[in-house]
Design a protein around this motif. Sequence first.
Motif, PDB file in Angstrom:
ATOM      1  N   PRO A  88       0.815  -1.204   0.000  1.00 45.74           N
ATOM      2  CA  PRO A  88       0.000   0.000   0.000  1.00 45.74           C
ATOM      3  C   PRO A  88       0.859   1.269   0.000  1.00 45.74           C
ATOM      4  CG  PRO A  88       0.154  -0.867   2.200  1.00 45.74           C
ATOM      5  CD  PRO A  88       0.874  -1.838   1.308  1.00 45.74           C
ATOM      6  N   ASN A  89       0.247   2.391  -0.327  1.00 47.36           N
ATOM      7  CA  ASN A  89       0.922   3.685  -0.250  1.00 47.36           C
ATOM      8  C   ASN A  89       0.740   4.213   1.165  1.00 47.36           C
ATOM      9  OD1 ASN A  89       2.165   6.080  -0.835  1.00 47.36           O
ATOM     10  ND2 ASN A  89       0.415   6.967  -1.908  1.00 47.36           N
ATOM     11  N   LEU A  90       1.824   4.255   1.945  1.00 49.84           N
ATOM     12  CA  LEU A  90       1.722   4.527   3.372  1.00 49.84           C
ATOM     13  C   LEU A  90       2.518   5.755   3.796  1.00 49.84           C
ATOM     14  CD1 LEU A  90       2.282   0.912   4.755  1.00 49.84           C
ATOM     15  CD2 LEU A  90       0.088   2.059   4.404  1.00 49.84           C
ATOM     16  N   ASP A  91       2.020   6.422   4.825  1.00 45.35           N
ATOM     17  CA  ASP A  91       2.777   7.442   5.538  1.00 45.35           C
ATOM     18  C   ASP A  91       3.244   6.801   6.838  1.00 45.35           C
ATOM     19  OD1 ASP A  91       3.805   9.562   6.924  1.00 45.35           O
ATOM     20  OD2 ASP A  91       1.958  10.744   6.963  1.00 45.35           O
ATOM     21  N   LEU A  92       4.547   6.562   6.946  1.00 46.81           N
ATOM     22  CA  LEU A  92       5.100   5.850   8.102  1.00 46.81           C
ATOM     23  C   LEU A  92       5.553   6.776   9.220  1.00 46.81           C
ATOM     24  CD1 LEU A  92       7.250   3.157   6.240  1.00 46.81           C
ATOM     25  CD2 LEU A  92       4.905   2.953   7.078  1.00 46.81           C
ATOM     26  N   ARG A  93       5.312   8.073   9.103  1.00 45.94           N
ATOM     27  CA  ARG A  93       5.814   9.002  10.114  1.00 45.94           C
ATOM     28  C   ARG A  93       5.290   8.736  11.525  1.00 45.94           C
ATOM     29  NH1 ARG A  93       4.708  14.541   6.988  1.00 45.94           N
ATOM     30  NH2 ARG A  93       2.920  13.270   6.342  1.00 45.94           N
ATOM     31  N   PRO A  94       4.055   8.200  11.702  1.00 46.95           N
ATOM     32  CA  PRO A  94       3.615   7.919  13.071  1.00 46.95           C
ATOM     33  C   PRO A  94       4.518   6.933  13.825  1.00 46.95           C
ATOM     34  CG  PRO A  94       1.725   7.973  11.619  1.00 46.95           C
ATOM     35  CD  PRO A  94       2.949   8.028  10.742  1.00 46.95           C
ATOM     36  N   LEU A  95       5.348   6.172  13.103  1.00 44.99           N
ATOM     37  CA  LEU A  95       6.225   5.187  13.739  1.00 44.99           C
ATOM     38  C   LEU A  95       7.522   5.798  14.265  1.00 44.99           C
ATOM     39  CD1 LEU A  95       5.951   2.305  11.099  1.00 44.99           C
ATOM     40  CD2 LEU A  95       4.492   2.691  13.106  1.00 44.99           C
ATOM     41  N   LYS A  96       7.819   7.036  13.858  1.00 44.07           N
ATOM     42  CA  LYS A  96       9.155   7.586  14.112  1.00 44.07           C
ATOM     43  C   LYS A  96       9.436   7.823  15.586  1.00 44.07           C
ATOM     44  CE  LYS A  96      12.391  11.196  12.818  1.00 44.07           C
ATOM     45  NZ  LYS A  96      12.637  12.429  12.040  1.00 44.07           N
ATOM     46  N   SER A  97       8.473   8.335  16.348  1.00 43.67           N
ATOM     47  CA  SER A  97       8.766   8.708  17.736  1.00 43.67           C
ATOM     48  C   SER A  97       9.187   7.509  18.584  1.00 43.67           C
ATOM     49  CB  SER A  97       7.559   9.407  18.375  1.00 43.67           C
ATOM     50  OG  SER A  97       6.482   8.502  18.555  1.00 43.67           O
ATOM     51  N   LYS A  98       8.734   6.310  18.205  1.00 41.82           N
ATOM     52  CA  LYS A  98       9.148   5.106  18.922  1.00 41.82           C
ATOM     53  C   LYS A  98      10.309   4.385  18.234  1.00 41.82           C
ATOM     54  CE  LYS A  98       4.742   3.756  21.110  1.00 41.82           C
ATOM     55  NZ  LYS A  98       3.695   2.691  21.138  1.00 41.82           N
ATOM     56  N   SER A  99      10.860   4.992  17.187  1.00 42.07           N
ATOM     57  CA  SER A  99      11.957   4.371  16.412  1.00 42.07           C
ATOM     58  C   SER A  99      11.577   2.958  15.957  1.00 42.07           C
ATOM     59  CB  SER A  99      13.248   4.322  17.237  1.00 42.07           C
ATOM     60  OG  SER A  99      13.695   5.629  17.533  1.00 42.07           O
ATOM     61  N   ILE A 100      10.369   2.827  15.439  1.00 42.88           N
ATOM     62  CA  ILE A 100       9.875   1.541  14.949  1.00 42.88           C
ATOM     63  C   ILE A 100      10.365   1.327  13.526  1.00 42.88           C
ATOM     64  CG2 ILE A 100       7.795   0.249  14.291  1.00 42.88           C
ATOM     65  CD1 ILE A 100       6.386   1.785  16.635  1.00 42.88           C
ATOM     66  N   ALA A 101      10.928   0.159  13.253  1.00 42.21           N
ATOM     67  CA  ALA A 101      11.439  -0.168  11.920  1.00 42.21           C
ATOM     68  C   ALA A 101      10.344  -0.784  11.059  1.00 42.21           C
ATOM     69  CB  ALA A 101      12.610  -1.141  12.033  1.00 42.21           C
ATOM     70  N   TRP A 102      10.423  -0.527   9.756  1.00 40.53           N
ATOM     71  CA  TRP A 102       9.486  -1.120   8.787  1.00 40.53           C
ATOM     72  C   TRP A 102      10.294  -1.907   7.768  1.00 40.53           C
ATOM     73  CZ3 TRP A 102       4.077  -0.485   8.671  1.00 40.53           C
ATOM     74  CH2 TRP A 102       3.440  -1.103   7.581  1.00 40.53           C
ATOM     75  N   HIS A 103       9.950  -3.180   7.599  1.00 38.62           N
ATOM     76  CA  HIS A 103      10.638  -4.046   6.638  1.00 38.62           C
ATOM     77  C   HIS A 103       9.642  -4.528   5.590  1.00 38.62           C
ATOM     78  CE1 HIS A 103      14.090  -4.459   9.407  1.00 38.62           C
ATOM     79  NE2 HIS A 103      13.191  -4.571  10.359  1.00 38.62           N
ATOM     80  N   TRP A 104      10.101  -4.604   4.354  1.00 39.13           N
ATOM     81  CA  TRP A 104       9.317  -5.246   3.302  1.00 39.13           C
ATOM     82  C   TRP A 104       9.869  -6.646   3.054  1.00 39.13           C
ATOM     83  CZ3 TRP A 104       5.125  -2.675   2.373  1.00 39.13           C
ATOM     84  CH2 TRP A 104       5.115  -1.282   2.347  1.00 39.13           C
ATOM     85  N   GLU A 105       8.967  -7.578   2.790  1.00 36.88           N
ATOM     86  CA  GLU A 105       9.378  -8.931   2.414  1.00 36.88           C
ATOM     87  C   GLU A 105       8.706  -9.305   1.105  1.00 36.88           C
ATOM     88  OE1 GLU A 105      10.202 -12.929   1.721  1.00 36.88           O
ATOM     89  OE2 GLU A 105      11.339 -11.360   2.735  1.00 36.88           O
ATOM     90  N   LEU A 106       9.521  -9.619   0.100  1.00 36.81           N
ATOM     91  CA  LEU A 106       9.036 -10.155  -1.173  1.00 36.81           C
ATOM     92  C   LEU A 106       9.838 -11.404  -1.475  1.00 36.81           C
ATOM     93  CD1 LEU A 106       7.262  -9.915  -3.728  1.00 36.81           C
ATOM     94  CD2 LEU A 106       9.153  -8.639  -4.774  1.00 36.81           C
ATOM     95  N   MET A 107       9.162 -12.536  -1.509  1.00 37.39           N
ATOM     96  CA  MET A 107       9.851 -13.808  -1.688  1.00 37.39           C
ATOM     97  C   MET A 107      10.586 -13.903  -3.012  1.00 37.39           C
ATOM     98  SD  MET A 107       8.505 -17.396  -2.685  1.00 37.39           S
ATOM     99  CE  MET A 107       8.979 -16.733  -4.267  1.00 37.39           C
ATOM    100  N   PHE A 108      10.146 -13.141  -4.022  1.00 37.59           N
ATOM    101  CA  PHE A 108      10.754 -13.216  -5.349  1.00 37.59           C
ATOM    102  C   PHE A 108      12.024 -12.374  -5.477  1.00 37.59           C
ATOM    103  CE2 PHE A 108       6.161 -13.964  -6.209  1.00 37.59           C
ATOM    104  CZ  PHE A 108       6.273 -15.265  -6.652  1.00 37.59           C
ATOM    105  N   THR A 109      12.399 -11.624  -4.454  1.00 34.91           N
ATOM    106  CA  THR A 109      13.558 -10.735  -4.573  1.00 34.91           C
ATOM    107  C   THR A 109      14.825 -11.500  -4.937  1.00 34.91           C
ATOM    108  OG1 THR A 109      12.625  -9.130  -3.021  1.00 34.91           O
ATOM    109  CG2 THR A 109      15.009  -9.074  -3.337  1.00 34.91           C
ATOM    110  N   ARG A 110      15.033 -12.650  -4.302  1.00 35.96           N
ATOM    111  CA  ARG A 110      16.268 -13.390  -4.580  1.00 35.96           C
ATOM    112  C   ARG A 110      16.329 -13.836  -6.040  1.00 35.96           C
ATOM    113  NH1 ARG A 110      16.526 -15.492   1.253  1.00 35.96           N
ATOM    114  NH2 ARG A 110      18.557 -14.711   1.945  1.00 35.96           N
ATOM    115  N   ALA A 111      15.237 -14.394  -6.554  1.00 38.95           N
ATOM    116  CA  ALA A 111      15.240 -14.843  -7.948  1.00 38.95           C
ATOM    117  C   ALA A 111      15.426 -13.677  -8.913  1.00 38.95           C
ATOM    118  CB  ALA A 111      13.942 -15.582  -8.260  1.00 38.95           C
TER     119      ALA A 111
END
Length: 319
Positions: A234-257
């Motif tokens: 999705p198209n997200l605004d992740l700024r609400p996570l900043k004050s707690k220093s929360i990390a955001w990771h993406w996982e796509l199984m096809f990245t390696r191939a």
Amino acid sequence: MAELMRAVGYRDDFLDLELPVPEPADHDLVVRVRAVSVNPVDVKVRAGSAEPKILGYDAAGVVERVGPAVTLFRPGDEVWYAGSIARPGTNSELHLVDERIVGPKPASLDFAQAAALPLTALTAWEALFDRLRLNATSTGTLLVLGAAGGVGSILVQLARQLTDLEVIGTASRPESRRHVLERGAHRVVNHREDLAAALPDGVDYVFSPHSAGMVETFARILRPFGAVVAIDEPNLDLRPLKSKSIAWHWELMFTRALYDPTSTAQHEILKQVAELVDKGVLHTTLTERIDGINAANLRRAHAVVESGSAIGKTVLGGF
């Protein structure tokens, strides 16, 4: 005249086709497909395709021929894999796949039971151990959204069996709650209700297959320095996570191939998962079996995925 094989393509609708048998090159295997399963990625690729396309990103079958550089398998080996989004999919009688993203099929599972697992197991494994960098001694609390779904069903098992995390799944229906608890979740909360109220002590990690509209909720329930791993886009605004220093990771199984085609990491993951299945540590997530890989049955299986209420995985077996 070229030898032909059966396949199922998609252009506006599912089509039963006859196509030339593929020729293996270098590290390719030609696999006689015995079973396939349907994942949300099939629906996404189908919706975005203007040209006829062979879908399918899960398979279990038998190696029929090998390319000249193949060293990991030989004809007659039973294998399972998810394949590559950059190549034709697994909805074909014979399928071409790079050996380095293929694993040996668990001996204790039949082909249909095995076909339910590769894409979701790879996604869950990479999410937990590559993106979040968890291990056998990791502690804290993991919240698994959509825990009764394909990825959730195996991710709950992996987290419960291979870490020291408290695993909390989300589910809203009695049958999906029961499914999540049977997979090993310590408890289940209802994602249709207020998650912050259900989790007053917060969590350390979130697995998210449905992130739209959830960032504010994640900011509330995650503890400082927590992390999210998401598999949607999705198209997200992740700024609400900043004050707690929360990390955001993406996982796509096809990245390696797509970007690291010489890596054998997914071969090794599938090999480890197969060993855990054969030891009885992990279990197939197959919940519905349909006999016959054809246009009508794939149409039916896609409808199950599109409903958004699927529990576990739908698998089609045999051409």
